[in-house]
Scaffold this motif. Structure first.
Motif, PDB file in Angstrom:
ATOM      1  N   ILE A   1     105.247   9.466  86.471  1.00  0.00           N
ATOM      2  CA  ILE A   1     106.032  10.294  85.563  1.00  0.00           C
ATOM      3  C   ILE A   1     106.621  11.465  86.343  1.00  0.00           C
ATOM      4  O   ILE A   1     105.909  12.194  87.035  1.00  0.00           O
ATOM      5  N   THR A   2     107.917  11.656  86.213  1.00  0.00           N
ATOM      6  CA  THR A   2     108.597  12.810  86.805  1.00  0.00           C
ATOM      7  C   THR A   2     109.374  13.536  85.713  1.00  0.00           C
ATOM      8  O   THR A   2     109.453  13.073  84.561  1.00  0.00           O
ATOM      9  N   GLU A   3     109.983  14.641  86.085  1.00  0.00           N
ATOM     10  CA  GLU A   3     110.744  15.439  85.129  1.00  0.00           C
ATOM     11  C   GLU A   3     112.016  14.736  84.670  1.00  0.00           C
ATOM     12  O   GLU A   3     112.600  15.137  83.650  1.00  0.00           O
TER      13      GLU A   3
ATOM     14  N   LYS B   1     115.795  32.246  79.661  1.00  0.00           N
ATOM     15  CA  LYS B   1     115.264  31.289  80.631  1.00  0.00           C
ATOM     16  C   LYS B   1     114.025  30.600  80.047  1.00  0.00           C
ATOM     17  O   LYS B   1     113.070  31.273  79.664  1.00  0.00           O
ATOM     18  N   SER B   2     114.067  29.271  79.975  1.00  0.00           N
ATOM     19  CA  SER B   2     112.929  28.551  79.406  1.00  0.00           C
ATOM     20  C   SER B   2     112.405  27.518  80.402  1.00  0.00           C
ATOM     21  O   SER B   2     113.178  26.808  81.047  1.00  0.00           O
ATOM     22  N   THR B   3     111.101  27.476  80.505  1.00  0.00           N
ATOM     23  CA  THR B   3     110.417  26.512  81.359  1.00  0.00           C
ATOM     24  C   THR B   3     109.382  25.783  80.515  1.00  0.00           C
ATOM     25  O   THR B   3     108.655  26.412  79.741  1.00  0.00           O
ATOM     26  N   HIS B   4     109.324  24.464  80.664  1.00  0.00           N
ATOM     27  CA  HIS B   4     108.452  23.648  79.826  1.00  0.00           C
ATOM     28  C   HIS B   4     107.401  22.988  80.717  1.00  0.00           C
ATOM     29  O   HIS B   4     107.713  22.068  81.481  1.00  0.00           O
ATOM     30  N   LEU B   5     106.185  23.455  80.638  1.00  0.00           N
ATOM     31  CA  LEU B   5     105.117  22.941  81.491  1.00  0.00           C
ATOM     32  C   LEU B   5     104.513  21.698  80.837  1.00  0.00           C
ATOM     33  O   LEU B   5     103.804  21.787  79.825  1.00  0.00           O
ATOM     34  N   ARG B   6     104.813  20.540  81.406  1.00  0.00           N
ATOM     35  CA  ARG B   6     104.292  19.278  80.886  1.00  0.00           C
ATOM     36  C   ARG B   6     102.921  19.014  81.502  1.00  0.00           C
ATOM     37  O   ARG B   6     102.790  18.502  82.608  1.00  0.00           O
ATOM     38  N   LEU B   7     101.897  19.369  80.750  1.00  0.00           N
ATOM     39  CA  LEU B   7     100.531  19.347  81.241  1.00  0.00           C
ATOM     40  C   LEU B   7      99.931  17.949  81.119  1.00  0.00           C
ATOM     41  O   LEU B   7     100.176  17.233  80.143  1.00  0.00           O
TER      42      LEU B   7
ATOM     43  N   TYR C   1     113.321  29.152  87.653  1.00  0.00           N
ATOM     44  CA  TYR C   1     113.454  27.734  87.278  1.00  0.00           C
ATOM     45  C   TYR C   1     113.482  27.576  85.763  1.00  0.00           C
ATOM     46  O   TYR C   1     112.712  28.204  85.038  1.00  0.00           O
ATOM     47  N   GLN C   2     114.377  26.712  85.316  1.00  0.00           N
ATOM     48  CA  GLN C   2     114.470  26.381  83.895  1.00  0.00           C
ATOM     49  C   GLN C   2     114.393  24.866  83.716  1.00  0.00           C
ATOM     50  O   GLN C   2     114.896  24.115  84.549  1.00  0.00           O
ATOM     51  N   GLY C   3     113.744  24.449  82.623  1.00  0.00           N
ATOM     52  CA  GLY C   3     113.617  23.029  82.335  1.00  0.00           C
ATOM     53  C   GLY C   3     112.181  22.563  82.453  1.00  0.00           C
ATOM     54  O   GLY C   3     111.249  23.362  82.572  1.00  0.00           O
ATOM     55  N   PRO C   4     111.967  21.244  82.424  1.00  0.00           N
ATOM     56  CA  PRO C   4     110.603  20.711  82.459  1.00  0.00           C
ATOM     57  C   PRO C   4     110.020  20.717  83.861  1.00  0.00           C
ATOM     58  O   PRO C   4     110.735  20.602  84.860  1.00  0.00           O
ATOM     59  N   VAL C   5     108.706  20.857  83.939  1.00  0.00           N
ATOM     60  CA  VAL C   5     107.997  20.727  85.204  1.00  0.00           C
ATOM     61  C   VAL C   5     106.622  20.118  84.921  1.00  0.00           C
ATOM     62  O   VAL C   5     105.893  20.580  84.039  1.00  0.00           O
ATOM     63  N   VAL C   6     106.309  19.055  85.638  1.00  0.00           N
ATOM     64  CA  VAL C   6     105.031  18.365  85.476  1.00  0.00           C
ATOM     65  C   VAL C   6     103.930  19.180  86.145  1.00  0.00           C
ATOM     66  O   VAL C   6     104.046  19.559  87.318  1.00  0.00           O
ATOM     67  N   ILE C   7     102.850  19.452  85.401  1.00  0.00           N
ATOM     68  CA  ILE C   7     101.700  20.182  85.934  1.00  0.00           C
ATOM     69  C   ILE C   7     100.487  19.257  85.887  1.00  0.00           C
ATOM     70  O   ILE C   7      99.937  18.973  84.822  1.00  0.00           O
ATOM     71  N   GLY C   8     100.103  18.758  87.043  1.00  0.00           N
ATOM     72  CA  GLY C   8      98.959  17.864  87.135  1.00  0.00           C
ATOM     73  C   GLY C   8      98.469  17.810  88.571  1.00  0.00           C
ATOM     74  O   GLY C   8      99.077  18.388  89.479  1.00  0.00           O
ATOM     75  N   SER C   9      97.379  17.107  88.771  1.00  0.00           N
ATOM     76  CA  SER C   9      96.798  17.004  90.107  1.00  0.00           C
ATOM     77  C   SER C   9      97.462  15.925  90.946  1.00  0.00           C
ATOM     78  O   SER C   9      97.315  15.910  92.172  1.00  0.00           O
ATOM     79  N   ALA C  10      98.167  15.001  90.282  1.00  0.00           N
ATOM     80  CA  ALA C  10      98.781  13.832  90.937  1.00  0.00           C
ATOM     81  C   ALA C  10      97.736  12.871  91.484  1.00  0.00           C
ATOM     82  O   ALA C  10      98.037  12.058  92.351  1.00  0.00           O
TER      83      ALA C  10
ATOM     84  N   ASN D   1     103.848  15.481  91.067  1.00  0.00           N
ATOM     85  CA  ASN D   1     103.927  16.941  90.925  1.00  0.00           C
ATOM     86  C   ASN D   1     104.716  17.605  92.051  1.00  0.00           C
ATOM     87  O   ASN D   1     104.544  18.793  92.334  1.00  0.00           O
ATOM     88  N   THR D   2     105.603  16.845  92.679  1.00  0.00           N
ATOM     89  CA  THR D   2     106.386  17.363  93.807  1.00  0.00           C
ATOM     90  C   THR D   2     107.191  18.607  93.426  1.00  0.00           C
ATOM     91  O   THR D   2     107.248  19.593  94.173  1.00  0.00           O
ATOM     92  N   LEU D   3     107.827  18.569  92.248  1.00  0.00           N
ATOM     93  CA  LEU D   3     108.643  19.710  91.835  1.00  0.00           C
ATOM     94  C   LEU D   3     107.801  20.962  91.684  1.00  0.00           C
ATOM     95  O   LEU D   3     108.183  22.044  92.162  1.00  0.00           O
ATOM     96  N   SER D   4     106.664  20.855  91.004  1.00  0.00           N
ATOM     97  CA  SER D   4     105.836  22.045  90.790  1.00  0.00           C
ATOM     98  C   SER D   4     105.387  22.645  92.121  1.00  0.00           C
ATOM     99  O   SER D   4     105.369  23.870  92.287  1.00  0.00           O
ATOM    100  N   ILE D   5     105.037  21.797  93.064  1.00  0.00           N
ATOM    101  CA  ILE D   5     104.622  22.300  94.382  1.00  0.00           C
ATOM    102  C   ILE D   5     105.774  23.034  95.057  1.00  0.00           C
ATOM    103  O   ILE D   5     105.599  24.105  95.648  1.00  0.00           O
ATOM    104  N   SER D   6     106.987  22.471  94.946  1.00  0.00           N
ATOM    105  CA  SER D   6     108.151  23.111  95.573  1.00  0.00           C
ATOM    106  C   SER D   6     108.460  24.466  94.944  1.00  0.00           C
ATOM    107  O   SER D   6     109.078  25.322  95.579  1.00  0.00           O
TER     108      SER D   6
END
Length: 305
Positions: free
Chosen positions: A126-128, A159-165, A223-232, A271-276
């Motif tokens: 799953i990615t953004e 500015k909105s950020t959506h943390l997809r946990l 950053y705005q938009g979705p971001v996946v938050i997980g351990s991968a 979780n590449t985006l969140s790390i970046s």
């Protein structure tokens, strides 16, 4: 980091209470909105329902810079049994918060979302960029909240950020009904546990303090938009039972029942985006489970319930 005047909805909850501690260290003031009667003594605590727009506008401070929006009904089963009620909290409540942000000049809102907004991906991680295809009323309400936030970003510059946990675990989850606390209750001899099917269903697990830290870290970005938050790192039910058994120092007994129709075989995230963006998810599952168990076994409310 200076977040200005902060509002944390759901700040007395499982994830929110950890986030609140960090928000108090990084802001001028913090106001908590929650249905629970208390949070942190250094926060201004308001017992309010976020679906009640008039109460929100009457009681929230005039000056707001950053909103962390975690208040929600998060049970998938509840959403199936009471879709209208979950809609009122998760969608109407989010709309009310966005209106507060618009009318009071808040420049930043960060939403607690879920990878359930994308439904069941047959293959891959799953990615953004995965399309929104929720399969439950709960997932649908979270997808709707993200879409509303996008509209307020485009139209009003919020500015909105959506943390997809992914599956969040950690201290303070004793009253939750997710798999980790259910296994820990079984380890204490307070309940039983059933494996559906072969137990090779896999999920991603992320430690609650890493999640709280991610909210703060992302609040400091543009950053705005979705971001996946997980351990991968995805783990099967069978493997998780072994890990919780090791943390608890007991052999967890279980029985096997038929697989649930339609249950997702697995959840694997990238979780590449969140790390970046500077997010650090660095608590290993074994370490996090050991901390969770130490907190869990000392909770007298569990034994008295």
């Amino acid at each position: 980091m200076e977040l200005g005047h902060v509002v944390v909805t759901g700040g007395a909850g499982f994830i929110g209470s950890h986030l609140l501690t960090l928000a108090l260290e990084n802001s001028k003031s913090v106001t908590v909105v929650d249905l629970r009667p208390q949070s942190h003594p250094n926060a201004n605590h308001l017992v309010l329902d976020i679906s009640d727009k008039d109460s929100l506008f009457s009681n929230l401070p005039r000056q707001i810079d950053t909103i962390f929006h975690l208040a929600a009904r998060t049970s998938v089963l509840q959403s199936i049994n009471d879709p209208q009620g979950v809609f009122e909290t998760n969608v109407v409540g989010t709309q009310n918060l966005l209106e507060v942000a618009r009318q009071r000049g808040a420049g930043r809102i960060l939403l607690a979302s879920t990878n359930a907004v994308v439904g069941n991906l047959p293959t891959g991680k799953i990615t953004e960029t995965a399309p929104l295809r929720p399969l439950t009323p709960y997932g649908s309400t979270k997808a709707a909240a993200e879409v509303l936030a996008n509209a307020y970003s485009a139209c009003y510059g919020i500015k909105s950020t959506h943390l997809r946990l992914t599956n969040v675990y950690g201290e303070g989850m004793a009253k939750k009904d997710s798999i980790v606390p259910r296994l820990m209750r079984t380890a204490l001899g307070l309940s039983t546990f059933s494996i559906y099917g072969d137990g090779e269903q896999f999920r991603d697990y992320v430690y609650v303090k890493d999640v709280a830290k991610a909210f703060i870290q992302l609040a400091g970005t543009d950053y705005q938009g979705p971001v996946v938050i997980g351990s991968a790192i995805s783990v099967s039910v069978n493997a998780l039972i072994e890990k919780v058994s090791k943390a608890a120092g007991v052999r967890i007994e279980f029985d096997r029942v038929s697989a649930k129709p339609g249950e997702m075989r697995g959840v694997s995230v990238d979780n590449t985006l969140s790390i970046s963006l500077g997010v650090t998810i660095d608590t290993h599952l074994d370490e996090g489970l050991a901390r969770t168990w130490n907190d869990f076994k000392s909770n007298q409310e569990i034994r008295n319930s």
